[in-house]
Design a protein around this motif. Structure first.
Motif, PDB file in Angstrom:
ATOM      1  N   ILE A  49       0.266  -0.882   0.364  1.00  0.00           N
ATOM      2  CA  ILE A  49      -0.295   0.277  -0.225  1.00  0.00           C
ATOM      3  C   ILE A  49       0.762   1.228   0.088  1.00  0.00           C
ATOM      4  O   ILE A  49       2.164   1.303   0.589  1.00  0.00           O
ATOM      5  N   ARG A  50       0.106   2.291  -0.741  1.00  0.00           N
ATOM      6  CA  ARG A  50       1.340   3.337  -0.577  1.00  0.00           C
ATOM      7  C   ARG A  50       0.352   4.980  -0.327  1.00  0.00           C
ATOM      8  O   ARG A  50      -1.086   4.692  -0.081  1.00  0.00           O
ATOM      9  N   GLN A  51       0.600   5.443   0.659  1.00  0.00           N
ATOM     10  CA  GLN A  51       0.117   6.695   0.779  1.00  0.00           C
ATOM     11  C   GLN A  51       1.028   8.326   0.057  1.00  0.00           C
ATOM     12  O   GLN A  51       2.190   8.014   0.476  1.00  0.00           O
ATOM     13  N   ALA A  59      -5.180   5.692   3.203  1.00  0.00           N
ATOM     14  CA  ALA A  59      -5.205   4.435   1.626  1.00  0.00           C
ATOM     15  C   ALA A  59      -6.061   3.023   2.278  1.00  0.00           C
ATOM     16  O   ALA A  59      -5.701   2.761   3.637  1.00  0.00           O
ATOM     17  N   THR A  60      -6.348   2.863   1.158  1.00  0.00           N
ATOM     18  CA  THR A  60      -6.986   1.042   0.989  1.00  0.00           C
ATOM     19  C   THR A  60      -7.207   0.539   0.482  1.00  0.00           C
ATOM     20  O   THR A  60      -7.054   0.984  -0.924  1.00  0.00           O
ATOM     21  N   GLU A  61      -6.446  -0.828   0.520  1.00  0.00           N
ATOM     22  CA  GLU A  61      -5.717  -1.957  -0.318  1.00  0.00           C
ATOM     23  C   GLU A  61      -6.850  -3.085   0.225  1.00  0.00           C
ATOM     24  O   GLU A  61      -6.254  -4.213   0.816  1.00  0.00           O
ATOM     25  N   PHE A  64      -6.513  -4.446   3.526  1.00  0.00           N
ATOM     26  CA  PHE A  64      -5.049  -3.673   4.033  1.00  0.00           C
ATOM     27  C   PHE A  64      -5.571  -2.267   3.950  1.00  0.00           C
ATOM     28  O   PHE A  64      -5.852  -1.896   3.200  1.00  0.00           O
ATOM     29  N   SER A  65      -5.436  -1.941   5.632  1.00  0.00           N
ATOM     30  CA  SER A  65      -5.281  -0.019   4.714  1.00  0.00           C
ATOM     31  C   SER A  65      -4.309   0.512   5.774  1.00  0.00           C
ATOM     32  O   SER A  65      -3.787  -0.528   6.960  1.00  0.00           O
ATOM     33  N   LEU A  77      -0.198   0.582   9.929  1.00  0.00           N
ATOM     34  CA  LEU A  77      -0.893  -0.828   8.225  1.00  0.00           C
ATOM     35  C   LEU A  77      -2.236  -1.607   9.208  1.00  0.00           C
ATOM     36  O   LEU A  77      -1.104  -2.363  10.267  1.00  0.00           O
TER      37      LEU A  77
ATOM     38  N   THR B 100       6.042   3.808  -6.865  1.00  0.00           N
ATOM     39  CA  THR B 100       6.017   2.779  -7.237  1.00  0.00           C
ATOM     40  C   THR B 100       7.355   2.153  -7.786  1.00  0.00           C
ATOM     41  O   THR B 100       8.166   2.744  -9.094  1.00  0.00           O
TER      42      THR B 100
END
Lengths: 115, 112
Positions: A49-51, A59-61, A64-65, A77, B100
């Motif tokens: 995940i990236r913020q 961010a949420t995936e 995963f948040s 995380l 990324t």
């Protein structure tokens, strides 16, 4: 210089539980990215995940948040409904928003999901 | 599938004997990175190439060199490996200004 600190060397939870991994960082800059990377045993590092620091929304995936607290320089995380495949080393990483990313990693948290 | 490939996956060398690690990519990214990850430690950036422009980190030992003959390939040369150079070496790629990095599986180097 930027630093990233992960204070939990190891964590272990039961399958289907929720687990939170902690990360703090130090920077005097305002524009940066934060990441969580997963490194399974003997396998390659993959982005979880990236913020972006300029975004207030966390961010949420899927499962995963993150909880991004910019003022506190905290970036945790949360993994919901944990699965056996989540077992891995998790690295928190930081980079300034610039041409070439120079990732600065934390020491990592070894997460084990038990059946 | 587009990917980052590292060869070999395991490399054994002798103390002081030059060794070269290889990285290739099919992502056509203009930046390639090399990281060193010692056992139970965080990866540490050694250097990166932006196209043909080499950028060394200030604390990277002179013993480590790199070459990028074309967009797809990048090599890490260790001129005289010491026991302390035993580590996992990770190659990653990304776009300049991108968000990324994509990592290869790594090469584990053992120095005897």
């Amino acid at each position: 210089a930027q630093t990233v600190t992960q204070s939990q060397p190891e964590m272990s939870v039961q399958e289907a539980e929720t687990v939170t991994l902690s990360c703090t960082y130090d920077t005097s800059e305002n524009n940066y990215y934060l990441f969580w990377y997963k490194q399974p045993p003997s396998r390659q590092m993959i982005l979880v995940i990236r913020q972006e620091a300029y975004k207030q929304q966390n961010a949420t995936e899927n499962r995963f948040s993150v909880n991004f607290q910019k003022a506190a320089k905290s970036f945790s995380l949360k993994i919901s409904d944990s699965q056996l495949g989540d077992t891995a080393m998790y690295f928190c990483a930081f980079t300034l928003i610039q041409g070439a990313q120079k990732l600065v990693f934390g020491q990592g948290t070894r997460l084990t999901i038990n059946p | 599938d587009a990917m980052v490939i590292q060869n070999p996956r395991y490399q054994v060398t002798q103390f002081g004997k030059p060794v070269t690690l290889s990285c290739s990519q099919t992502l056509n990214h203009n930046v390639m990175y090399w990281y060193q990850q010692k056992s139970s430690q965080a990866p540490k950036l050694l250097f990166h190439y932006y196209d043909k422009d080499f950028n060394n980190e200030a604390d990277t030992p002179d013993n480590f060199q790199s070459r990028r003959p074309n967009t797809s390939f990048c090599f890490l040369d260790i001129r005289s490996p010491g026991l302390g150079d035993a580590a996992m070496y990770l190659c990653a790629t990304g776009e300049f200004g991108g968000e990324t990095q994509y990592f290869g599986p790594g090469t584990r180097l053992l120095v005897l």
